[in-house]
Design a protein around this motif. Structure first.
Motif, PDB file in Angstrom:
ATOM      1  N   VAL A  75       0.874  -1.179   0.000  1.00 47.04           N
ATOM      2  CA  VAL A  75       0.000   0.000   0.000  1.00 47.04           C
ATOM      3  C   VAL A  75       0.902   1.218   0.000  1.00 47.04           C
ATOM      4  CG1 VAL A  75      -1.852   1.221   1.188  1.00 47.04           C
ATOM      5  CG2 VAL A  75      -1.725  -1.272   1.312  1.00 47.04           C
ATOM      6  N   ASN A  76       1.025   1.863  -1.172  1.00 47.20           N
ATOM      7  CA  ASN A  76       1.971   2.974  -1.326  1.00 47.20           C
ATOM      8  C   ASN A  76       3.371   2.548  -0.851  1.00 47.20           C
ATOM      9  OD1 ASN A  76       0.008   4.804  -2.334  1.00 47.20           O
ATOM     10  ND2 ASN A  76      -0.709   5.183  -0.238  1.00 47.20           N
ATOM     11  N   ASP A  77       3.785   1.362  -1.319  1.00 53.61           N
ATOM     12  CA  ASP A  77       5.101   0.776  -1.019  1.00 53.61           C
ATOM     13  C   ASP A  77       5.249   0.335   0.440  1.00 53.61           C
ATOM     14  OD1 ASP A  77       6.036   1.043  -3.641  1.00 53.61           O
ATOM     15  OD2 ASP A  77       6.690   3.103  -3.282  1.00 53.61           O
TER      16      ASP A  77
ATOM     17  N   GLU B 144      -6.979   0.028   6.513  1.00 55.54           N
ATOM     18  CA  GLU B 144      -6.345   0.525   7.743  1.00 55.54           C
ATOM     19  C   GLU B 144      -4.992   1.167   7.442  1.00 55.54           C
ATOM     20  OE1 GLU B 144      -6.303  -2.688  10.561  1.00 55.54           O
ATOM     21  OE2 GLU B 144      -8.484  -2.942  10.369  1.00 55.54           O
ATOM     22  N   HIS B 145      -4.225   0.598   6.528  1.00 55.11           N
ATOM     23  CA  HIS B 145      -2.951   1.210   6.153  1.00 55.11           C
ATOM     24  C   HIS B 145      -3.184   2.577   5.510  1.00 55.11           C
ATOM     25  CE1 HIS B 145      -0.954  -2.511   7.164  1.00 55.11           C
ATOM     26  NE2 HIS B 145       0.209  -2.031   6.800  1.00 55.11           N
ATOM     27  N   LEU B 146      -4.200   2.679   4.654  1.00 52.54           N
ATOM     28  CA  LEU B 146      -4.517   3.976   4.047  1.00 52.54           C
ATOM     29  C   LEU B 146      -4.912   4.993   5.119  1.00 52.54           C
ATOM     30  CD1 LEU B 146      -6.603   2.788   0.954  1.00 52.54           C
ATOM     31  CD2 LEU B 146      -4.305   3.791   0.905  1.00 52.54           C
ATOM     32  N   GLN B 147      -5.705   4.549   6.080  1.00 49.30           N
ATOM     33  CA  GLN B 147      -6.148   5.451   7.146  1.00 49.30           C
ATOM     34  C   GLN B 147      -4.977   5.908   8.010  1.00 49.30           C
ATOM     35  OE1 GLN B 147      -9.036   2.813   8.821  1.00 49.30           O
ATOM     36  NE2 GLN B 147     -10.717   3.553   7.536  1.00 49.30           N
ATOM     37  N   LEU B 148      -4.104   4.974   8.379  1.00 50.81           N
ATOM     38  CA  LEU B 148      -2.969   5.335   9.223  1.00 50.81           C
ATOM     39  C   LEU B 148      -1.938   6.164   8.462  1.00 50.81           C
ATOM     40  CD1 LEU B 148      -2.545   1.979  11.190  1.00 50.81           C
ATOM     41  CD2 LEU B 148      -3.296   4.185  12.111  1.00 50.81           C
ATOM     42  N   GLN B 149      -1.789   5.912   7.163  1.00 51.25           N
ATOM     43  CA  GLN B 149      -0.900   6.748   6.359  1.00 51.25           C
ATOM     44  C   GLN B 149      -1.416   8.184   6.301  1.00 51.25           C
ATOM     45  OE1 GLN B 149      -0.587   4.747   2.575  1.00 51.25           O
ATOM     46  NE2 GLN B 149       0.662   3.074   3.402  1.00 51.25           N
TER      47      GLN B 149
ATOM     48  N   ALA C  44     -16.711  10.326   5.222  1.00 53.71           N
ATOM     49  CA  ALA C  44     -15.633   9.369   5.486  1.00 53.71           C
ATOM     50  C   ALA C  44     -15.558   8.305   4.399  1.00 53.71           C
ATOM     51  CB  ALA C  44     -15.846   8.724   6.854  1.00 53.71           C
ATOM     52  N   ARG C  45     -16.720   7.783   3.977  1.00 47.41           N
ATOM     53  CA  ARG C  45     -16.720   6.760   2.924  1.00 47.41           C
ATOM     54  C   ARG C  45     -16.190   7.329   1.612  1.00 47.41           C
ATOM     55  NH1 ARG C  45     -21.827   5.328   5.182  1.00 47.41           N
ATOM     56  NH2 ARG C  45     -22.947   6.248   3.421  1.00 47.41           N
ATOM     57  N   ARG C  46     -16.582   8.568   1.305  1.00 46.87           N
ATOM     58  CA  ARG C  46     -16.096   9.193   0.071  1.00 46.87           C
ATOM     59  C   ARG C  46     -14.586   9.400   0.129  1.00 46.87           C
ATOM     60  NH1 ARG C  46     -20.845  13.818  -0.510  1.00 46.87           N
ATOM     61  NH2 ARG C  46     -22.408  12.479  -1.507  1.00 46.87           N
ATOM     62  N   TRP C  47     -14.100   9.836   1.279  1.00 49.52           N
ATOM     63  CA  TRP C  47     -12.658  10.084   1.416  1.00 49.52           C
ATOM     64  C   TRP C  47     -11.879   8.787   1.272  1.00 49.52           C
ATOM     65  CZ3 TRP C  47      -9.957  12.473   6.366  1.00 49.52           C
ATOM     66  CH2 TRP C  47      -8.657  12.836   6.034  1.00 49.52           C
TER      67      TRP C  47
ATOM     68  N   ARG D 241     -12.766   6.111  -0.346  1.00 48.13           N
ATOM     69  CA  ARG D 241     -12.802   5.721  -1.767  1.00 48.13           C
ATOM     70  C   ARG D 241     -11.764   6.516  -2.559  1.00 48.13           C
ATOM     71  NH1 ARG D 241     -18.616   5.188  -1.268  1.00 48.13           N
ATOM     72  NH2 ARG D 241     -18.877   7.325  -2.016  1.00 48.13           N
ATOM     73  N   ASP D 242     -11.644   7.827  -2.262  1.00 45.13           N
ATOM     74  CA  ASP D 242     -10.648   8.656  -2.944  1.00 45.13           C
ATOM     75  C   ASP D 242      -9.231   8.174  -2.642  1.00 45.13           C
ATOM     76  OD1 ASP D 242     -12.644  10.205  -4.015  1.00 45.13           O
ATOM     77  OD2 ASP D 242     -12.467  11.817  -2.528  1.00 45.13           O
ATOM     78  N   LEU D 243      -8.983   7.811  -1.372  1.00 40.41           N
ATOM     79  CA  LEU D 243      -7.651   7.312  -1.015  1.00 40.41           C
ATOM     80  C   LEU D 243      -7.320   6.025  -1.763  1.00 40.41           C
ATOM     81  CD1 LEU D 243      -7.577   7.914   2.870  1.00 40.41           C
ATOM     82  CD2 LEU D 243      -6.301   9.159   1.109  1.00 40.41           C
ATOM     83  N   ARG D 244      -8.305   5.131  -1.883  1.00 34.35           N
ATOM     84  CA  ARG D 244      -8.062   3.885  -2.623  1.00 34.35           C
ATOM     85  C   ARG D 244      -7.724   4.191  -4.074  1.00 34.35           C
ATOM     86  NH1 ARG D 244     -13.399   1.895  -0.682  1.00 34.35           N
ATOM     87  NH2 ARG D 244     -13.128   0.934   1.368  1.00 34.35           N
ATOM     88  N   ARG D 245      -8.473   5.123  -4.662  1.00 29.88           N
ATOM     89  CA  ARG D 245      -8.303   5.429  -6.083  1.00 29.88           C
ATOM     90  C   ARG D 245      -6.964   6.128  -6.341  1.00 29.88           C
ATOM     91  NH1 ARG D 245     -12.638   7.956  -6.591  1.00 29.88           N
ATOM     92  NH2 ARG D 245     -11.836  10.075  -6.386  1.00 29.88           N
TER      93      ARG D 245
END
Length: 422
Positions: free
Chosen positions: A35-37, A80-85, A405-408, A410-414
């Motif tokens: 996840v982002n290396d 969770e990795h996206l959230q913590l990043q 939060a759900r939209r954000w 989704r944006d982080l995943r994309r």
């Protein structure tokens, strides 16, 4: 053998072990995702899978079920990795005391202790750090969402009044104690994967797994943090697709002797829902008004007093203003009626009050004794489990923050680079 197939086979064999996997076995682990290396190891995935199995009380776990659990574990760890990043980008740090407090809250909701949770996890070969990492991500994400969107979310008095109106309209409706699971279809073309998640969870429910723990691990709804518990609710507060099945669920609940009812998956906008009905009670709420009455007896009714009365009402005065200006109407009497139930007033008065909200009035009402008008100082629903205005505002605010939060996420995943090793 690919990393994914190895992980499923390895865990299936390791489930028979009473304790953690040996150091030699761990040395054979690899990278399950990037996840982002930032790596998610197969150790991480295995521990999350064990946590899901242990916390949900799954009765039967075959290799097909493990494959679905693995998909859920990877999905959860990626998020969770996206959230913590994101938390690190905003210099958000979750203290150990906050995680421990969240763990204590989890224990209390399940009528147990932190020590008992740790012991259960250890017996299943799961280190408590796996659960603490999950709680850390939940806390960090909540802080982030509140910090980014909290000041932007504005709940107007009109929104609160509309919510109160819906409550008033449903005051006599049956109330349902409901637990929910929501499964989001994250993007076009991913519906099949979501359906497979739903099927896997339904299979576990049918085998006796605990609904709240499955909701905590698998649900995409904000209520997942509380095991899917959304409390007492009426049909009018549910999504139309869910409300449509409630009469059938109530029949199932009654036929079960009050042991509960479980829905089939219900397709809703954006995904699927599964509902557990755990209790039912008849509508016990009532509509309460705080009223001020202005009366003009026949002996004081004339053209001037009638016009003065009408002018005052046309200006929609508050109860306080009406009290201060009652002297403008010669012969008028102001009476504070206090709190009164809608059921306690005459039908014609109840009909006049029904469309009114705070600081509105009935207009002139003629009766045998003269003229009168009622001003609504306040209007509320009274009864067990009825939210206050502050509670309603917090609920509406929570709904808005959840949507953001759900939209954000989704944006982080994309926008992120996510590599799942097959």
């Amino acid at each position: 053998m690919t990393c994914a197939r190895f992980l499923v086979s390895f865990l299936f064999a390791a489930l028979a072990m009473s304790g953690p996997v040996s150091a030699h076995a761990q040395s054979t682990e690899g990278i399950a995702a990037l996840v982002n290396d930032e790596p998610i190891t197969t150790v991480d995935v295995r521990n999350r899978m064990r946590l899901i199995i242990a916390s949900t009380g799954m009765a039967q776990v075959d290799e097909a079920t493990l494959a679905r659990i693995q998909d859920q574990a990877v999905r959860g760890l990626v998020d969770e990795h996206l959230q913590l990043q994101a938390a690190r980008d905003y210099e958000i740090q979750v203290e150990d005391e906050e995680i421990t407090a969240s763990l204590l809250d989890l224990a209390q909701r399940n009528n147990t202790t932190i020590d008992a949770i740790i012991a259960d996890l250890q017996n299943s070969g799961v280190d408590v750090s796996t659960l603490r990492h999950q709680l850390e991500a939940e806390i960090a994400w909540r802080i982030l969402v509140n910090g980014r969107y909290g000041s932007r979310v504005r709940i107007s008095e009109q929104q609160i009044e509309l919510a109160l109106e819906r409550l008033a309209a449903s005051a006599s409706q049956p109330q349902y104690r409901i637990f929910e699971m929501y499964f989001e279809v994250p993007a076009p073309g991913q519906e099949d994967a979501t359906v497979q998640r739903v099927v896997a969870v339904m299979n576990q429910l049918q085998q006796g797994a605990a609904f709240p723990e499955l909701a905590r691990q698998f649900s995409d709804a904000p209520s997942a943090a509380s095991g899917g518990d959304i409390g007492w609710i009426t049909e009018s507060q549910l999504q139309p697709e869910v409300a449509a099945i409630m009469p059938m669920m109530r029949r199932q609940y009654e036929q079960s002797g009050g042991r509960g009812a479980l829905s089939n998956p219900v397709q809703v906008p954006g995904g699927y829902m599964v509902i557990a009905l755990v209790s039912v009670r008849d509508g016990t709420t009532t509509l309460q008004y705080d009223l001020v009455q202005i009366s003009l007896p026949n002996s004081a009714v004339n053209e001037d007093s009638r016009e003065a009365f009408q002018r005052l009402l046309d200006q929609e005065p508050t109860c306080t203003i009406a009290e201060n200006r009652i002297g403008e109407i010669e012969g008028a009497i102001l009476t504070d009626l206090g709190s009164i139930s809608a059921d306690a007033v005459l039908p014609q008065i109840r009909e006049a009050l029904e469309p009114l909200t705070r600081d509105q009035n009935t207009g002139l009402i003629e009766n045998a004794s003269g003229l009168q008008a009622l001003i609504v100082c306040d209007r509320q629903i009274a009864g067990p489990g009825v939210p206050s205005r502050d509670d309603l505002e917090n609920q509406l605010r929570g709904q808005q923050l959840s949507l953001q939060a759900r939209r954000w996420l989704r944006d982080l995943r994309r926008e992120s680079t996510i590599e799942i090793r097959e």
